[in-house]
Design a protein around this motif. Structure first.
Motif, PDB file in Angstrom:
ATOM      1  N   GLY A 219       0.727  -1.327  -0.159  1.00  0.00           N
ATOM      2  CA  GLY A 219      -0.308  -0.146   0.346  1.00  0.00           C
ATOM      3  C   GLY A 219       0.881   0.977  -0.329  1.00  0.00           C
ATOM      4  O   GLY A 219       2.514   0.946   0.018  1.00  0.00           O
ATOM      5  N   GLY A 220       0.107   2.719   0.232  1.00  0.00           N
ATOM      6  CA  GLY A 220       1.137   3.510   0.215  1.00  0.00           C
ATOM      7  C   GLY A 220      -0.018   4.880  -0.559  1.00  0.00           C
ATOM      8  O   GLY A 220      -1.358   4.642  -1.303  1.00  0.00           O
ATOM      9  N   ASP A 221       0.819   5.972  -0.400  1.00  0.00           N
ATOM     10  CA  ASP A 221       0.290   6.926  -1.460  1.00  0.00           C
ATOM     11  C   ASP A 221       1.271   8.118  -1.720  1.00  0.00           C
ATOM     12  O   ASP A 221       2.223   7.367  -2.481  1.00  0.00           O
ATOM     13  CB  ASP A 221      -1.131   8.023   0.125  1.00  0.00           C
ATOM     14  N   ALA A 222       0.869   8.882  -1.945  1.00  0.00           N
ATOM     15  CA  ALA A 222       1.375   9.982  -2.793  1.00  0.00           C
ATOM     16  C   ALA A 222       3.322  10.129  -1.828  1.00  0.00           C
ATOM     17  O   ALA A 222       4.054  10.886  -2.695  1.00  0.00           O
ATOM     18  CB  ALA A 222       1.509  11.879  -2.477  1.00  0.00           C
ATOM     19  N   HIS A 223       2.934   9.612  -0.857  1.00  0.00           N
ATOM     20  CA  HIS A 223       4.635  10.435   0.171  1.00  0.00           C
ATOM     21  C   HIS A 223       4.951   8.859   1.181  1.00  0.00           C
ATOM     22  O   HIS A 223       6.065   9.337   1.468  1.00  0.00           O
ATOM     23  CB  HIS A 223       4.113  11.188   0.850  1.00  0.00           C
ATOM     24  N   TRP A 224       4.199   8.248   1.486  1.00  0.00           N
ATOM     25  CA  TRP A 224       4.425   7.277   1.702  1.00  0.00           C
ATOM     26  C   TRP A 224       4.003   5.474   1.479  1.00  0.00           C
ATOM     27  O   TRP A 224       3.460   5.516   0.417  1.00  0.00           O
ATOM     28  CB  TRP A 224       3.753   6.655   3.240  1.00  0.00           C
ATOM     29  N   LEU A 225       5.097   4.158   1.531  1.00  0.00           N
ATOM     30  CA  LEU A 225       5.141   3.441   0.540  1.00  0.00           C
ATOM     31  C   LEU A 225       5.275   2.311   1.559  1.00  0.00           C
ATOM     32  O   LEU A 225       6.118   2.032   2.429  1.00  0.00           O
ATOM     33  CB  LEU A 225       6.677   3.590  -0.188  1.00  0.00           C
ATOM     34  N   VAL A 226       4.177   0.778   1.513  1.00  0.00           N
ATOM     35  CA  VAL A 226       4.569   0.324   2.720  1.00  0.00           C
ATOM     36  C   VAL A 226       5.022  -1.212   1.382  1.00  0.00           C
ATOM     37  O   VAL A 226       4.451  -1.434   0.802  1.00  0.00           O
ATOM     38  CB  VAL A 226       3.283   0.002   3.494  1.00  0.00           C
ATOM     39  N   LEU A 227       5.677  -1.968   1.656  1.00  0.00           N
ATOM     40  CA  LEU A 227       6.176  -2.919   1.364  1.00  0.00           C
ATOM     41  C   LEU A 227       6.885  -4.483   2.373  1.00  0.00           C
ATOM     42  O   LEU A 227       7.115  -3.975   3.055  1.00  0.00           O
ATOM     43  CB  LEU A 227       7.796  -2.499   0.522  1.00  0.00           C
ATOM     44  N   ASP A 228       6.339  -5.296   1.803  1.00  0.00           N
ATOM     45  CA  ASP A 228       7.026  -6.934   2.293  1.00  0.00           C
ATOM     46  C   ASP A 228       8.666  -6.430   2.535  1.00  0.00           C
ATOM     47  O   ASP A 228       9.247  -5.539   1.878  1.00  0.00           O
ATOM     48  CB  ASP A 228       7.345  -7.999   1.878  1.00  0.00           C
ATOM     49  N   ARG A 229       8.931  -6.754   4.160  1.00  0.00           N
ATOM     50  CA  ARG A 229      10.513  -6.669   4.491  1.00  0.00           C
ATOM     51  C   ARG A 229      11.356  -8.141   4.013  1.00  0.00           C
ATOM     52  O   ARG A 229      10.997  -9.503   4.013  1.00  0.00           O
ATOM     53  CB  ARG A 229      10.671  -7.050   5.281  1.00  0.00           C
ATOM     54  N   VAL A 230      12.656  -7.855   2.959  1.00  0.00           N
ATOM     55  CA  VAL A 230      13.373  -8.284   2.265  1.00  0.00           C
ATOM     56  C   VAL A 230      14.387  -8.446   3.552  1.00  0.00           C
ATOM     57  O   VAL A 230      14.901  -7.875   3.971  1.00  0.00           O
ATOM     58  CB  VAL A 230      13.876  -8.525   1.053  1.00  0.00           C
ATOM     59  N   THR A 231      14.798 -10.652   4.837  1.00  0.00           N
ATOM     60  CA  THR A 231      15.192 -10.182   5.240  1.00  0.00           C
ATOM     61  C   THR A 231      16.878  -9.902   4.537  1.00  0.00           C
ATOM     62  O   THR A 231      17.505 -11.362   3.161  1.00  0.00           O
ATOM     63  CB  THR A 231      15.673 -11.429   6.216  1.00  0.00           C
ATOM     64  N   ALA A 232      17.850 -10.015   4.668  1.00  0.00           N
ATOM     65  CA  ALA A 232      19.383  -9.600   3.737  1.00  0.00           C
ATOM     66  C   ALA A 232      20.009 -11.142   4.243  1.00  0.00           C
ATOM     67  O   ALA A 232      20.406 -11.391   5.766  1.00  0.00           O
ATOM     68  CB  ALA A 232      20.336  -7.968   4.029  1.00  0.00           C
ATOM     69  N   GLY A 233      21.066 -11.282   3.285  1.00  0.00           N
ATOM     70  CA  GLY A 233      21.768 -12.804   3.665  1.00  0.00           C
ATOM     71  C   GLY A 233      23.167 -12.131   2.900  1.00  0.00           C
ATOM     72  O   GLY A 233      23.492 -11.186   2.887  1.00  0.00           O
ATOM     73  N   SER A 234      23.827 -12.915   2.740  1.00  0.00           N
ATOM     74  CA  SER A 234      24.884 -13.122   1.552  1.00  0.00           C
ATOM     75  C   SER A 234      24.537 -13.560   0.321  1.00  0.00           C
ATOM     76  O   SER A 234      24.010 -14.196   0.026  1.00  0.00           O
ATOM     77  CB  SER A 234      25.618 -14.331   2.851  1.00  0.00           C
ATOM     78  N   PRO A 235      25.550 -12.821  -0.492  1.00  0.00           N
ATOM     79  CA  PRO A 235      25.608 -13.108  -2.064  1.00  0.00           C
ATOM     80  C   PRO A 235      26.344 -14.604  -2.185  1.00  0.00           C
ATOM     81  O   PRO A 235      26.879 -14.904  -1.805  1.00  0.00           O
ATOM     82  CB  PRO A 235      26.499 -12.452  -2.794  1.00  0.00           C
ATOM     83  N   GLY A 236      25.368 -15.357  -3.324  1.00  0.00           N
ATOM     84  CA  GLY A 236      25.586 -16.841  -3.539  1.00  0.00           C
ATOM     85  C   GLY A 236      25.788 -16.803  -4.781  1.00  0.00           C
ATOM     86  O   GLY A 236      24.593 -16.173  -6.243  1.00  0.00           O
TER      87      GLY A 236
END
Length: 258
Positions: free
Chosen positions: A50-67
């Motif tokens: 969701g969101g509007d002109a100023h705000w955005l709501v996104l699923d969080r992606v948990t950061a790991g290590s590149p492979g």
């Protein structure tokens, strides 16, 4: 895109990222871009909640290590994403606001049918003019870039569906073993531009990524010789945003175009 970030937990326990954009509709442009990139179902991108002109709501992606496996999957995914296409060079995602951005810099949504002319007029020269007006580049340096624009390679490839700001900072290596794309400046462009951006500031396992891409969708002969031409756009954007520290790289890239 520069933005304030915070995390929140929704009813049901889902953790999301809440972003505030740097300008009105900047987050709306990001949301439209993420939805457009997600549409073919070939690359992982965070779900827009969701969101509007100023705000955005996104699923969080948990950061790991590149492979290496994730990099190869991303290479194949980018090949399929680019092949999904766009209506024209410069075309914005459906439902995107009129204003587009790459980082903190405005980005034109004027479209074109011939890549060489469109890329020079809408992706290189606007930032060159601003850099000169701001005193970051002098007229001698500007002439080098202008000569490069006059000698850009031609291309008969159709418009690709680009992430548009695909440097390594916008690739999030998740704990799920996948490489996620975030913070797009999505538009129709040449697929080599996305790949050239990945090489600008270092991307883990880039050789594996490019090999997988080329196996899935072979690149046109001489691709490596055109990297400088495609890097002109992001390097000039960085020159405008961050000053002289990127000017030398931009001029060096321009000199590779003959």
């Amino acid at each position: 895109m520069s933005a304030s970030l915070t995390e929140a937990e929704l009813d049901g326990g889902l953790v999301v990222v809440v972003k505030r954009g740097h300008a009105r509709d900047a987050v709306a442009a990001e949301a439209a871009g993420l939805r457009w990139l997600a549409e073919p179902g070939v690359v992982p991108v965070p779900v827009v909640r969701g969101g509007d002109a100023h705000w955005l709501v996104l699923d969080r992606v948990t950061a790991g290590s590149p492979g290496p496996a994730a990099a190869e999957d991303l290479g194949r995914g980018l090949a399929a994403l680019h092949a999904a296409g766009a209506p024209a060079f410069g075309a914005a995602p459906p439902s995107a606001p009129a204003e587009a951005w790459i980082g903190l810099a405005p980005m034109s949504t004027t479209t074109g049918t011939a890549w060489r002319a469109w890329y020079a007029e809408q992706r290189v020269l606007p930032y060159l003019r601003r850099a000169v007006d701001d005193g970051v580049l002098d007229h001698t340096e500007a002439a080098v870039v202008e000569r490069a624009c006059a000698h850009l390679p031609d291309s008969a490839e159709p418009p690709a569906r680009l992430h548009g700001d695909l440097w390594n900072g916008n690739v999030l290596w998740g704990t799920d073993g996948r490489a996620w794309l975030i913070d797009p400046a999505a538009h129709g462009g040449h697929r080599e531009t996305d790949l050239a951006m990945l090489g600008l500031f270092g991307c883990p396992h880039l050789d594996r990524l490019l090999r997988a891409y080329d196996e899935a969708a072979p690149l046109a002969e001489g691709w490596a010789e055109r990297i400088g031409a495609h890097q002109l756009f992001p390097l000039l954007v960085h020159t405008v945003l961050f000053g002289r520290s990127y000017a030398g790289q931009a001029i060096a890239a321009a000199r590779t175009v003959r």
